[in-house]
Design an enzyme around this catalytic site. Structure first.
Site, PDB file in Angstrom:
ATOM      1  N   HIS A 130      40.968  90.964  35.887  1.00 38.12           N
ATOM      2  CA  HIS A 130      39.916  91.824  36.412  1.00 38.12           C
ATOM      3  C   HIS A 130      40.460  92.738  37.508  1.00 38.12           C
ATOM      4  CE1 HIS A 130      38.128  88.157  34.752  1.00 38.12           C
ATOM      5  NE2 HIS A 130      37.033  88.829  34.517  1.00 38.12           N
ATOM      6  N   HIS A 178      36.035  96.464  34.924  1.00 41.92           N
ATOM      7  CA  HIS A 178      35.725  95.199  35.595  1.00 41.92           C
ATOM      8  C   HIS A 178      36.675  94.114  35.137  1.00 41.92           C
ATOM      9  CE1 HIS A 178      33.560  91.444  36.549  1.00 41.92           C
ATOM     10  NE2 HIS A 178      33.819  91.129  35.292  1.00 41.92           N
ATOM     11  N   GLU A 228      18.540  72.550  45.291  1.00 41.58           N
ATOM     12  CA  GLU A 228      19.550  71.586  44.848  1.00 41.58           C
ATOM     13  C   GLU A 228      20.921  72.232  44.615  1.00 41.58           C
ATOM     14  OE1 GLU A 228      16.693  72.152  43.236  1.00 41.58           O
ATOM     15  OE2 GLU A 228      15.477  70.442  43.903  1.00 41.58           O
ATOM     16  N   HIS A 241      10.595  64.417  35.021  1.00 39.04           N
ATOM     17  CA  HIS A 241      11.280  63.781  36.141  1.00 39.04           C
ATOM     18  C   HIS A 241      12.105  62.565  35.726  1.00 39.04           C
ATOM     19  CE1 HIS A 241       8.720  66.381  38.450  1.00 39.04           C
ATOM     20  NE2 HIS A 241       9.063  65.858  39.614  1.00 39.04           N
TER      21      HIS A 241
END
Lengths: 671, 671
Positions: B32, B269, B417, B480
């Protein structure tokens, strides 16, 4: 805290919501009463004055969509559903909150409770789903609406709290929503300054309104969300009037409003109030009714939703009848979408290849399949998290989905894998028949795993297109090279994981993926970065069976090589070599464990006969779980450590993925 | 685009960076070049005028930390390391960019290249690591600095681009950084309006500066990041002057600056320029040097960093010598931290329990262990993602780490998290000896999996404390309840996963976790929400071996039950029942697959003798991978579908986790 002597009708309704939640949580000895108590006013105003829905027909196409992103507060939603007359939530269901087999699980589940649009609980998912729902509405509207007949025209409303706002996934989705100018998305931020750990002063002191302005949202603030019902209503009107930006209404409330001792505390977020506090709350709010009892005035007022909804739906049906008369082809297509009926022979568009065809990476085969399907499956819509030209996921027949160009089908997610996942879930759960696909590098499923899991749990017909699927991707190195990723995704129940070996298998994978999608099952496909040969015996049909021989022999094989994806070619070459040495070889291509496991015992025995115990699996990933297929006398050629930055061919060689090594390991087994 | 006729010294240096990157990428045919070419000016100013570091000693404690969050641009960092004189990056290393066994992998790897602080590549991780590095600096400073001797005093600098800014994890970490007022964190936003898919207009049009202001950062803009070196320098000075907020300097640059045809395009890029374009770039920038050649003037200027660094380090050593004289105890503790030497007998603080001790959830045992260790291991620092009172992770001996109270050890991450994971990685990689722990519900490791993976890859001594580890958590329901989570985490190489059965095993797990941490290995522990009995034969030593018998018999067992965590108790009860029927029973507790796999063959044979083929695993999770331990004649009691919302005991019973069912399955095997 106001003590109501004579309750207004609104107060009766709002408190009915509160007390149903309080009582249900108390009975279950489990749940989250705080948000329902605090957000009851805003939710009441929304459901009572603005939301268009038919409680007796949760599937009415043009209903407004409602998402409780703060899913733990689901008693708020269940209470509203009961009060407004949904058949799916009766008083018994309320009383069975959080019990085995109830329709009122601890977090809202769309697959369990008709009327619930998406499955929330894990924070941040719901608001991102809502962005997807709004994108689906915008797309369907752009696709099907006519100047004189606006068939698709509804809002997406979401309630989110501090928790959702802290989660990165919500920022990703809201940033994209702002860019897209989704004017019919209206989010209520339940600003109660409390999260599980206590005051938001502890860790969340950003200026949320300013952040949403930075995203390009229209932002308002209702300072007294506990009592200013008028202010809430005005804000919703103002939000609806802004048509070129999504709207966020910050509503300042008190969590656990009404509870004298526990209001405004973290404790009331996720615990039952307890009998004493419930009594004090009743006193405080002037509530004289029994538990689970709703005053008649409130009930009859709320139940007006039935007639409103029925009338709204009837109007829309009339509108659709006109549409059908005036635009029969569009109407037919619309109905085909919504009924999830695939066009006849759609799969004939998929390419089939032979060994004479050009050697190509399976990600290029994926590109070919997507583009073969795009014209025949206009419901296919999707994109990449900023890796379009690596994932090769652009649909050439369409442009980019942008503000003012919602009819386009290429979704430009930006570097937002998790947002992409949750948005795709929302698009699918809009139930307009759209089949969304989301793409990134396979290793970055780690960023979006929670959304992928939800697609499997919530019966989402999404397609996950993952490329660059092993150490063979080369120089980008170990942060980009999957090693354990496929295994970790196979672990997710209800997710079909397919790793095609070549062009035919890629076509087979897409066939499965589309068929799964219309049956509300997600599929994840893993494609190579590097070229692979087209195998002589690969087939679309083979993929559907999960595993099938691509090389075989007369009678019983001496050994079976089981390969997946880019390693099948290696097995085929190794088999040639061993055959020339007089061995009886079978090579099984196993593009999908789940599909194979679903076959009957006879088929499975035919592919992997119990009697043949010499088995070698060959996959450039961890061996975890392969013992199930190779048995205790089998072996695995695998990658058990992270990868390395070097050209892909070098990596494969250094990690042992050569014909010679497969031959050597096979021989070791047979000796 | 400026054509330099006579190059200033600065231009020579900046272009040296550019061309090293161009040439290395070209030679590797991979990489890159765009970011290095565009960000060279800002990086040069930073490394040349502001950053304090010793190229000859990458471990000098008080160095400024540098993180290239846009890790794909690593040739920028390698070029600077080479130019400033790091031994770890020679010209040969530059020429071996992205090759097998090189020190210059395709994304920066701290475990590969001394001088690289963290491993980046996956976007958003680096800036979040940087927040952790800054938190570590603040904590160590608060802990050890004296009014007259500021031992710990350095900055954390990061460069991030549009990609990192789109990623949710970066928003989480930056929001927290703003809340914490981390005044010595300075981030450069390489504002080049380009990401892989093209212009940021495609999907990223938010007002980034405004968002960072909303987070409470100090924000500046350097409009001409290509040429205004002075402006960059002034901005850094201004950023350093703001001591109570982190600073973001938006530097507008042109990606691929200098390349006449490819500058400002997505193409530059991530692809080599190609020979033709390189020549044009040379012309354009007036560069007459050979590939990989650095002009003498530039080299000697850049190499002044050696002397500066040496001098800075010598000064600090002198300061530390004074500190050691004046504050010998603090100095000893500081050295103990940094050398990662645990205090003698630290592990004696861990509790041991017997069956007479109170029945408790292992998450409560975890709480006891954390709090037993906290006083003896002051390096232990951590917290929960807003589930403190569910995870039970508060250290009672300390307060909350907040602005103005950085000496405290309880980190309040908020509902973030993924940010928590990456921040903990940064804290560990600060290499001050801090042992960070991060906690949430086990199922929400899905939100932070990318950071957990990096902890395993990047040799991070972090401890992941995960509670609510199965369907037994009950009413919160399937969103959960982990089912596949433990298996998916076991899949990650280099990660030790431990699921303790009771109090002793929890203590054993913490012993392993702390020992792992000081050896730069991460550990993840899974704890129950519900009570479990303390087993008679459980032990700390047993955990270190990964698996060991807790019930045994004379001679050869008829069957071996292998349990983990909360299911070991079930196995023990089943064994009692079967023993009373005359069966010879062995129950193996297997808290950790990885630890067991690491034992020698003799030990493994002693626990699971080959001759005993009747084996039943009992774990409330998927069976994937258990075939390795139960063999082809064994069986598994597992959970293969998602859970359900109901009380935990009901769930366990409905899913078959009862003594009766274990007995039944064992009998079926033995018949």
């Amino acid at each position: 805290m106001a003590v109501a002597t004579t309750q207004t009708l609104e107060a009766l309704c709002v408190n009915s919501i509160r007390f149903l939640a309080i009582d249900a949580v108390e009975k279950a000895k489990s749940g989250h009463p705080g948000l329902p108590m605090g957000a009851a006013p805003m939710a009441f105003v929304l459901w009572d004055q603005f939301m268009r829905f038919n409680p007796k027909n949760p599937d009415w196409f043009n209903r407004d969509r409602f998402v409780l992103s703060a899913g733990h507060g689901c008693m708020l939603q269940y209470a509203l559903m009961y009060l407004t007359g949904y058949d799916s939530v009766t008083l018994d269901d309320i009383k069975s909150f959080r019990q085995w087999d109830s329709k009122t699980p601890g977090h809202p589940e769309n697959f369990e409770t008709p009327g619930v649009e998406v499955t929330t609980g894990p924070l941040g998912q719901g608001i991102a789903n809502a962005v997807g729902l709004a994108m689906a509405e915008a797309h369907m509207a752009a696709r099907f609406n006519k100047d004189d007949l606006e068939l698709v025209d509804h809002y997406t409303y979401a309630i989110l709290g501090d928790g959702c706002n802290m989660e990165g996934v919500s920022g990703e989705a809201c940033s994209l929503a702002g860019h897209l100018g989704l004017g019919k998305l209206i989010a209520f931020y339940d600003d109660n300054h409390i999260s599980i750990d206590g005051s938001t002063d502890i860790s969340f002191t950003e200026d949320v309104s300013k952040r949403f302005e930075a995203y390009g949202w229209h932002v308002q603030h209702v300072a007294d969300g506990n009592a200013d019902l008028d202010g809430i209503a005005k804000a919703i009107e103002a939000a609806k009037a802004v048509t070129d930006k999504p709207s966020m209404i910050k509503v300042t409330t008190t969590i656990g409003y009404g509870s004298p001792n526990k209001n405004n505390t973290a404790g009331i977020h996720g615990s039952p109030l307890g009998g004493d506090e419930i009594n004090l709350t009743r006193e405080n709010l002037g509530w004289t009714y029994d538990s689970f009892q709703v005053p008649d005035d409130a009930m009859s007022h709320m139940r007006k939703a039935i007639e409103r909804g029925s009338s709204n739906e009837a109007e829309w049906n009339e509108l659709f009848a006109q549409y059908k008369t005036k635009y029969p082809e569009d109407a037919a297509e619309f109905e085909r979408f919504v009924s999830r009926t695939l066009p006849a022979d759609w799969d004939k568009a998929l390419p089939t290849l032979t060994p004479e065809d050009k050697v190509m990476a399976t990600r290029k085969h994926s590109q070919a399949c997507l583009n073969a399907l795009a014209p025949v499956l206009p419901e296919l819509i999707g994109g990449s998290a900023d890796l379009t030209h690596s994932n090769l996921t652009e649909l050439k027949v369409s442009g980019s989905f942008q503000k003012g160009a919602y009819e386009n089908r290429n979704l430009r997610f930006g570097v937002r894998e998790h947002g992409m996942g949750a948005i795709c879930n929302g698009i699918a759960l809009h139930k307009s028949g759209l089949i969304p696909y989301g793409a990134t590098f396979l290793v970055f499923t780690d960023y979006m795993r929670a959304a992928i899991r939800l697609s499997a749990l919530a019966e989402v017909g999404a397609i996950w297109v993952m490329t660059h699927d092993s150490i063979a991707l080369g120089e980008d190195g170990p942060t980009h090279q999957p090693v354990e990723t496929i295994a970790s995704l196979r672990a997710i129940p209800n997710l079909t994981v397919i790793r095609p070996a070549d062009g035919n298998e890629t076509a087979g994978a897409y066939k499965v993926a589309v068929e799964n999608a219309v049956q509300n099952r997600p599929t994840l496909m893993a494609f190579s970065r590097q070229n692979v040969p087209n195998l002589a015996k690969s087939s679309i049909e083979g993929v559907a069976k999960g595993a099938y021989p691509v090389v075989d022999c007369e009678g019983t094989p001496d050994i079976i090589l089981i390969g997946t994806g880019s390693e099948v070619g290696l097995c085929v070459e190794a088999a040639e070599s061993l055959t020339s040495e007089g061995k009886k070889m079978r090579v099984v291509s196993m593009p999908s464990w789940e599909l194979f496991e679903a076959q009957d015992a006879a088929y499975k025995e035919s592919v992997l006969p119990k009697a043949v115990t010499k088995r070698l699996s060959v996959e450039a990933g961890i061996s975890m779980g392969w013992c199930k297929f190779v048995g205790s006398e089998g072996d695995t050629l695998s990658v058990e450590t992270f990868g390395a930055s070097a050209p892909g061919g070098t990596c494969m060689e250094k990690y042992g993925f050569t014909v010679d090594n497969v031959v050597a390991k096979a021989k070791a087994l047979m000796s």
